[in-house]
Design a protein around this motif. Structure first.
Motif, short mmCIF file in Angstrom:
data_model
loop_
_atom_site.label_atom_id
_atom_site.label_comp_id
_atom_site.label_asym_id
_atom_site.label_seq_id
_atom_site.Cartn_x
_atom_site.Cartn_y
_atom_site.Cartn_z
N GLN A 44 0.85 -1.20 0.00
CA GLN A 44 0.00 0.00 0.00
C GLN A 44 0.88 1.24 0.00
O GLN A 44 2.07 1.17 0.29
CB GLN A 44 -0.85 0.04 1.28
N ASP A 72 -5.81 1.76 0.64
CA ASP A 72 -5.65 1.74 2.08
C ASP A 72 -6.96 1.33 2.75
O ASP A 72 -8.03 1.64 2.24
CB ASP A 72 -5.25 3.16 2.53
N GLU A 74 -9.81 -1.22 5.07
CA GLU A 74 -10.56 -2.47 4.94
C GLU A 74 -11.15 -2.67 3.53
O GLU A 74 -11.37 -3.80 3.09
CB GLU A 74 -11.66 -2.47 6.01
N LYS A 77 -9.97 -5.39 1.22
CA LYS A 77 -10.33 -6.81 1.37
C LYS A 77 -11.66 -7.08 0.66
O LYS A 77 -12.64 -7.49 1.28
CB LYS A 77 -10.43 -7.17 2.86
N GLY A 106 -2.54 -6.40 8.47
CA GLY A 106 -3.50 -7.48 8.30
C GLY A 106 -4.31 -7.37 7.02
O GLY A 106 -4.68 -8.39 6.43
N ASP A 110 -4.22 -10.44 4.50
CA ASP A 110 -5.49 -11.19 4.35
C ASP A 110 -5.87 -11.29 2.88
O ASP A 110 -6.28 -12.34 2.40
CB ASP A 110 -6.62 -10.49 5.12
N THR A 130 4.10 -5.40 8.82
CA THR A 130 4.58 -4.04 9.13
C THR A 130 3.75 -3.30 10.17
O THR A 130 4.01 -2.14 10.44
CB THR A 130 4.62 -3.18 7.85
N THR A 131 2.72 -3.96 10.72
CA THR A 131 2.01 -3.34 11.85
C THR A 131 2.24 -4.21 13.07
O THR A 131 2.56 -5.41 12.94
CB THR A 131 0.48 -3.22 11.60
N LYS A 143 -4.76 -17.66 8.37
CA LYS A 143 -6.15 -17.29 8.06
C LYS A 143 -6.12 -16.15 7.05
O LYS A 143 -5.47 -15.13 7.30
CB LYS A 143 -6.87 -16.81 9.31
N SER A 173 7.29 3.98 11.98
CA SER A 173 6.48 4.88 11.16
C SER A 173 4.98 4.59 11.29
O SER A 173 4.16 5.21 10.63
CB SER A 173 6.90 4.77 9.69
N1 NAD Z 1 -5.72 -13.25 9.39
C1 NAD Z 1 -5.77 -13.10 10.68
O1 NAD Z 1 -5.46 -14.02 11.45
C2 NAD Z 1 -6.15 -11.76 11.23
C3 NAD Z 1 -6.05 -11.53 12.62
C4 NAD Z 1 -6.38 -10.27 13.09
C5 NAD Z 1 -6.80 -9.29 12.21
N2 NAD Z 1 -6.90 -9.56 10.87
C6 NAD Z 1 -7.31 -8.53 9.92
O2 NAD Z 1 -6.29 -7.54 9.90
C7 NAD Z 1 -6.85 -6.30 9.47
C8 NAD Z 1 -6.28 -5.20 10.31
O3 NAD Z 1 -4.88 -5.20 10.17
P1 NAD Z 1 -3.95 -4.02 10.72
O4 NAD Z 1 -4.39 -3.63 12.07
O5 NAD Z 1 -2.56 -4.47 10.53
O6 NAD Z 1 -4.36 -2.80 9.81
P2 NAD Z 1 -3.97 -2.37 8.32
O7 NAD Z 1 -3.39 -3.47 7.57
O8 NAD Z 1 -5.17 -1.68 7.76
O9 NAD Z 1 -2.84 -1.27 8.59
C9 NAD Z 1 -3.18 -0.09 9.28
C10 NAD Z 1 -2.70 1.14 8.56
O10 NAD Z 1 -1.29 1.32 8.77
C11 NAD Z 1 -0.61 1.44 7.52
N3 NAD Z 1 0.69 0.86 7.76
C12 NAD Z 1 1.02 -0.45 7.85
N4 NAD Z 1 2.29 -0.59 8.20
C13 NAD Z 1 2.81 0.66 8.35
C14 NAD Z 1 4.07 1.16 8.72
N5 NAD Z 1 5.07 0.34 9.11
N6 NAD Z 1 4.25 2.49 8.72
C15 NAD Z 1 3.23 3.32 8.39
N7 NAD Z 1 2.00 2.92 8.07
C16 NAD Z 1 1.80 1.59 8.04
C17 NAD Z 1 -1.49 0.73 6.54
O11 NAD Z 1 -1.25 1.18 5.24
C18 NAD Z 1 -2.88 1.11 7.06
O12 NAD Z 1 -3.22 2.41 6.65
C19 NAD Z 1 -8.36 -6.48 9.57
O13 NAD Z 1 -8.89 -6.58 8.26
C20 NAD Z 1 -8.55 -7.79 10.30
O14 NAD Z 1 -9.73 -8.47 9.89
C21 NAD Z 1 -6.58 -10.77 10.38
#
Ligand code: NAD
Ligand code: ZN
Length: 365
Positions: A44, A72, A74, A77, A106, A110, A130-131, A143, A173
């Motif tokens: 992204q 960017d 949800e 998905k 995520g 996903d 990266t989160t 999953k 970041s």
């Molecule tokens: N598969 C699974 O087991 C599982 C478990 C929990 C959650 N999820 C899913 O994960 C999703 C949420 O994931 P999330 O919390 O990681 O959110 P996300 O992936 O939406 O990331 C959050 C935001 O941070 C930005 N970002 C990511 N890494 C960054 C970095 N290092 N520096 C700056 N910006 C960055 C992204 O572009 C986004 O805007 C949901 O859709 C949820 O359903 C899946």
């Protein structure tokens, strides 16, 4: 760099956790994809600063690098994005020997993982998480899913990554709210499995809010170990072990549903959900009275929300949304409730009156 093994039906895979790992991406994925294979880096806009390093290290190891950018949030998905990525793979001639490197949180893994599971009946993928949420949770366990307008994660698969790279330096970041919200899940690991982690968070958790990489690395390692151990034992969520990861989540899904997925991010809803589960455990005499208080002090110190007051939500709206969740469990609402810090159990047949009381206490009307 520390590594953790995860067992899966498709073989073992490794979680690599440490600092400064991105320049080693090429070396780490060598042996997963064939020499000269095509690699689609799915990511992204926010991850753009890291892509050059990743691409250079992949090219250096002889991979043919392609890029695909997801929107960017949800919305990425979706069926539309699944098809867009599939057509991009097709247009660039990706075959079974080729693969995907998902760089993001995520959302990216996903979607990219789901595409990997169905493209040509399955190709391999690597998660570069990266989160904080991805590093402790979503990148591990295989999953994958997209959302339908009827609900989240309704179309998906169990398709384990071939490797997970968690470079904690990239969390610098990450937006502050994302970091804080993920701490909801981190506290969850403490309550369900690791009293030492919980105690450590009580003493040093604030260091994470200050983005102290040593502290973050410690926490990522502790949580990733727990998730790895649980999914290794219960890959397909059939044996019960994986259910413990849902601590606070039955309530959280009810809150998120009632709010129409606005106002709170997932980890924040989980924090409030854990407050409710902790109090319910104490009300039912399953855990010490003190536990919900201790949990609340920790959540507050990590700047997580612990009340629903400002949202003006109706108890019945939350209960209704929770019941939707219940359909997934053959009609009974099941709750993961604490016995003590570090130990939880699944409980059924909770009286409705007890649930109403808990929701009221948390600020629902
Ligand atoms: N598969 C699974 O087991 C599982 C478990 C929990 C959650 N999820 C899913 O994960 C999703 C949420 O994931 P999330 O919390 O990681 O959110 P996300 O992936 O939406 O990331 C959050 C935001 O941070 C930005 N970002 C990511 N890494 C960054 C970095 N290092 N520096 C700056 N910006 C960055 C992204 O572009 C986004 O805007 C949901 O859709 C949820 O359903 C899946
Ligand atoms: Zn969660």
């Amino acid at each position: 760099m520390k590594t953790i093994q995860v067992k899966s039906s498709k073989g073992h895979y490794k979680l690599c956790i440490g600092r400064g790992l991105l320049p080693r991406t090429g070396a780490l994925v060598s042996g997963i994809f064939a020499p000269g294979a095509k690699v689609m880096v799915v990511s992204q806009k926010n991850l753009a600063p890291y892509l050059e390093t990743i691409a250079a290290s992949l090219s250096k190891k002889g991979f043919e690098v392609h890029f695909h950018r997801l929107p960017d949030g949800e919305v990425a998905k979706s069926g539309a994005e699944l098809f867009r990525l599939s057509y991009a793979l097709l247009a660039r001639g990706f075959e079974r020997r080729d693969g995907i490197v998902a760089v993001g949180g995520g959302v990216v893994s996903d979607l990219a993982g789901f595409a990997a599971s169905v493209y040509l009946r399955g190709i391999r993928y690597v998660n570069v998480a990266t989160t904080l949420l991805a590093q402790v949770d979503s990148a591990i366990g295989g999953k994958t899913a997209i959302d339908l307008k009827e609900g989240k994660n309704l179309l998906g698969s169990f398709w384990p990554p071939a490797l997970v790279i968690s470079d904690v330096s990239v969390l610098r970041s990450l937006p502050a709210r994302e970091l804080r919200a993920s701490l909801g899940e981190v506290v969850k690991y403490g309550v369900i499995r690791d009293a030492v982690l919980f105690h450590w968070l009580e003493r040093h958790g604030k260091k994470i809010l200050r983005k102290d990489l040593g502290a973050i690395e410690k926490v990522v390692l502790a949580c990733a170990r727990i998730k790895a151990e649980i999914v290794s034992r219960d890959e397909f969520e059939t044996k019960g072990a994986r259910a413990f990861l849902n601590y606070g989540h039955t309530f959280a899904h009810g809150i998120e549903g009632a709010l129409g997925y606005k106002g709170l991010v997932h980890g924040e809803a989980v924090a409030i959900g854990m407050m409710m589960a902790g109090q319910l455990g104490a009300d039912l005499g399953l855990c010490p009275e003190e536990l919900p208080w201790r949990q609340m002090r920790l959540l507050v110190s990590l700047q997580l929300p612990v009340s629903l007051k400002k949202f003006n939500l109706k108890t019945v709206a939350i209960l209704k949304a929770m019941m939707k969740d219940k359909k997934k469990h053959q009609g009974t609402l099941r709750f993961v409730l604490p016995r003590r810090i570090g130990k939880v159990a699944v409980e059924k047949d909770i009286p409705l009156a007890a649930l109403r009381k808990i929701l009221h206490l948390a600020g629902a009307k």
